[in-house]
Design an enzyme around this catalytic site. Structure first.
Site, short mmCIF file in Angstrom:
data_model
loop_
_atom_site.label_atom_id
_atom_site.label_comp_id
_atom_site.label_asym_id
_atom_site.label_seq_id
_atom_site.Cartn_x
_atom_site.Cartn_y
_atom_site.Cartn_z
N LYS A 108 -34.56 -64.40 -7.49
CA LYS A 108 -34.49 -65.47 -7.50
C LYS A 108 -34.96 -66.08 -6.23
CE LYS A 108 -29.84 -66.80 -9.15
NZ LYS A 108 -30.16 -68.23 -9.77
N LYS A 151 -41.47 -70.70 -14.38
CA LYS A 151 -40.63 -71.57 -13.26
C LYS A 151 -40.13 -71.27 -12.38
CE LYS A 151 -35.83 -73.92 -13.44
NZ LYS A 151 -35.20 -72.68 -12.94
N ASP A 207 -37.87 -70.66 -9.37
CA ASP A 207 -35.90 -71.02 -9.51
C ASP A 207 -34.98 -72.00 -8.09
OD1 ASP A 207 -33.38 -70.22 -10.49
OD2 ASP A 207 -33.51 -67.93 -10.17
N GLU A 208 -34.11 -71.96 -8.51
CA GLU A 208 -33.13 -73.74 -8.95
C GLU A 208 -33.22 -73.15 -7.21
OE1 GLU A 208 -31.62 -71.12 -9.99
OE2 GLU A 208 -30.34 -71.08 -8.79
N HIS A 222 -33.45 -79.08 -13.54
CA HIS A 222 -32.65 -77.59 -13.79
C HIS A 222 -31.08 -78.64 -13.14
CE1 HIS A 222 -31.42 -74.15 -13.44
NE2 HIS A 222 -30.30 -74.14 -12.66
N LYS A 278 -25.43 -65.73 -19.93
CA LYS A 278 -24.38 -65.71 -19.22
C LYS A 278 -22.91 -66.78 -18.69
CE LYS A 278 -27.37 -67.10 -15.37
NZ LYS A 278 -28.09 -65.87 -14.43
N GLY A 285 -30.03 -69.15 -19.10
CA GLY A 285 -29.15 -68.66 -18.40
C GLY A 285 -28.60 -67.17 -19.50
N GLY A 286 -28.96 -65.94 -18.82
CA GLY A 286 -28.87 -65.08 -19.47
C GLY A 286 -29.08 -64.84 -20.50
N GLN A 304 -35.80 -70.09 -22.26
CA GLN A 304 -35.80 -70.02 -20.42
C GLN A 304 -35.90 -67.72 -20.53
OE1 GLN A 304 -39.55 -71.65 -19.61
NE2 GLN A 304 -38.35 -71.14 -17.11
N GLY A 326 -34.79 -65.18 -17.89
CA GLY A 326 -34.94 -64.31 -16.76
C GLY A 326 -34.75 -62.96 -16.32
N GLY A 327 -33.33 -63.01 -16.35
CA GLY A 327 -33.72 -60.82 -16.24
C GLY A 327 -34.08 -60.56 -17.32
#
Lengths: 411, 411
Positions: free
Chosen positions: A153, A177, A179-180, A267, A308, A339-340, A360, A362-363
């Protein structure tokens, strides 16, 4: 003047009413009495009768509780639009989502749904781009858009950030993107990051022949937010993102009003502090409708119970249809699932949410055993498989990045 | 890099850490695992191990879960200040009060308390006036300040509004406040209201020889909010109010940054959607600390369980002491008690909250059987009785307005 009554089950809401739906659990009073006090506190009343009230005011401004379902603890209230300032979302929320959550006479209060009168609805700008504008910009007609959030992040410097973004783009993703919690950090300055990342965006576009998107996070104090957004525009960026709840609706209106010609990505960090309980707070549906009216083009709405984060499939699908429904000529908002997520989730996600979504990862990209570029390839392959109506397992036989992702995370 | 561990019960927080305290109820994982994921999601981690993480980043930016109380479901986390952008409250909240509320691995998550590092604390402006500045402005040294909210919340026109304010002032109140849903309405325009009301403020000051305060509600989109605040200043006003949660923290920072020389009054409509449950959401203590840092001079914190709103006496007293404690040279915030108050509540309120408070009476003034002016007198008489340490019942024997209020509402 003696206390007013607000309940009128014969009342038919008009086109000039704002309608709000609440779930309420009375505490020490009857359901009807709780409805009376809810309607009063959110409009013209207070806890006692007062000498300054008049029949004229009551006639013009009194809301009507026109529907009660005691079994489900639901009440619907029609508020005359004159109670609200057109184009002022904070004022509207201070009325219909304000003091009422703290009233002693309810144990819990949930703001379930809202619909605006035409005049109020049209007093906000709505999305400048929306789904059609974004598809046109990206030249992607039908398939879901796929993107990533740079991970970790926070912690990468500007050049590292840009390099990870580049890997994601050339691997096949449309969108990168911030991260927040990444804004202007001591180890990763906003302006330098934007410059470096857009430079590699140009390179990725040249190499892939595809349109690539970078969404820098401009969440900050209002003037600083605008300054950063203008900097993005000046550098050739086409998008900015903000975190709508920690930012606040006043600043979100200001960003939209600036009309910078940038796509606005919303977001929603902190939303679950408000939305998560079914008994209390504000539904994500309400937040989504508000955000659309103000004018975000893309909005995180959940992942339909893969990944997640909490949020049932039904809730997410209802929100998606609400932000796409026709009303007051406002453009539909692109739903974002995040999200996850990993490639194995793509079939279920598109089955539940359709193809007009942005997924989207991420991991689920940067956690790929062979790195970000392979992770991006795996995501794009999963999206292709779904478009071609081939199962992931089948498609993985000839696509090694996807096979590797499935081996790690399943499908 | 393999997954990080964030729990380190031997870790001693430093002066460069931001400390956050959470209450969490794990769902399907151990308490420790929930703490790990909470720390990760609010800082540098995500749900899977990723190839872009490095030991260097982890060493510099990793937070430490340094205290766990499983019996009370509490955990404390020390976050290195480098994780945050100084002076950017939305970014700080997106980190430590963001996505974490939606994680599946917790049933509920409560953000209980926060303390900022000195560098972060000093990156915000704090109140321009605070308690000492306001007492100096009003020339009231010791007694609690007393005020009213014009009622009905909305519905009066500009001149009617000003007249009710005048009655309240000459009756003996210090402060008149717009209600949270009164901004610029079709039947009561902002500018005209400000002009009319300040005109009668001048008259009331002349007649009573006392300083009188009007707090117009400037809650709106940021530019419009600033325009209205400047108008108030230009007309000789000394205060503005905003609704901090429906407005948002970005715009609140912008208003404070404008340095208009106006006292900032913070209403908190919608707070209870976040604060009310003890199990989930964000405590009012956290919101109060944030609001003080940004720089509101006065803040609604509750009524210590008298009146119409929820909030225990202990909670309210804890908040009051937090917004008055010495830290980073920031001025103390004037605590405001408001919500269903009448004169009979004054002894209990001042006993619980002390005399450095502002008591706001809405229905408890305008609901007086003899009208607003008599209601204002009754409130002032109640405040006098408390200052003179005489019981209300005793004082009412020689003060008919107070007697009449007590007859209606009790004491």
């Amino acid at each position: 003047m003696k206390e007013l009554s607000y309940i009128d089950l014969k009342y038919k809401p008009t086109k000039k009413d704002l309608i709000a739906k609440y779930r309420l659990e009375p505490d020490g009073v009857s359901f009807e009495e709780a409805c009376e006090q809810l309607a009063a506190e959110s409009s013209i009343g207070t806890w006692t009768d007062i000498c300054t009230m008049s029949p004229k005011i009551a006639k013009k401004l009194k809301p009507h509780v026109f529907s009660i379902n005691k079994r489900k603890n639901l009440a619907e209230i029609a508020y005359p639009e004159a109670l609200f300032e057109a184009g002022n979302m904070p004022q509207i929320l201070s009325s219909i989502a304000g003091n009422i959550f703290g009233m002693k006479i309810v144990k819990n209060l949930r703001f379930v749904d809202v619909s605006f009168s035409e005049k109020l609805g049209k007093s906000f700008q709505g999305p400048a781009f929306g789904v059609p504008g974004i598809r046109k910009l990206l030249k992607v007609k039908k398939r879901p858009l796929v993107g990533t959030i740079i991970k970790p992040k926070v912690g990468l410097n500007e050049k590292e950030h840009a390099k990870v973004a580049y890997d994601a783009w050339v691997g096949g993703l449309d969108i990168v993107k911030d991260d927040e919690n990444l804004t202007d950090m001591s180890f990763n300055r906003f302006e330098k990051r934007v410059v470096e990342t857009l430079k590699l965006r140009d390179k990725a576009e040249k190499e892939t022949g595809e349109k690539k998107i970078y969404m820098p996070n401009v969440t900050a104090e209002t003037d600083e937010m605008l300054r950063r957004a203008k900097f993005v525009k000046k550098c050739g960026g086409e998008y900015v993102m903000v975190d709508i709840l920690t930012l606040g609706f006043s600043a979100l209106q200001t960003l939209r009003k600036a009309n910078l010609g940038l796509v606005l990505h919303a977001h929603r960090a902190m939303h679950a502090a408000l939305t998560r309980s079914e008994h209390h707070g504000i539904s994500m549906l309400v937040i989504a409708k508000i955000t659309r009216l103000i004018g975000a083009d893309q909005l995180h709405i959940g992942t339909a119970y893969v990944g997640k984060m909490s949020g049932s499939a039904k809730e997410v699908i209802d929100i998606e249809s609400a932000i796409n429904e026709k009303s007051f000529g406002i453009k539909p908002v692109f739903a974002v699932a995040s999200g996850g997520l990993h490639p194995g989730h793509v079939p279920k996600l598109t089955k539940r949410m359709g193809t007009d979504i942005i997924m989207q990862f991420g991991g689920g990209v940067h956690g790929h055993p062979d790195g970000t570029r392979a992770g991006a390839r795996a995501v794009r392959q999963a999206a292709e498989a779904v478009t071609k109506e081939v199962s992931l397992k089948q498609y993985a036989k000839t696509h090694e990045e996807l096979a590797c992702a499935i081996e790690k995370w399943g499908c």
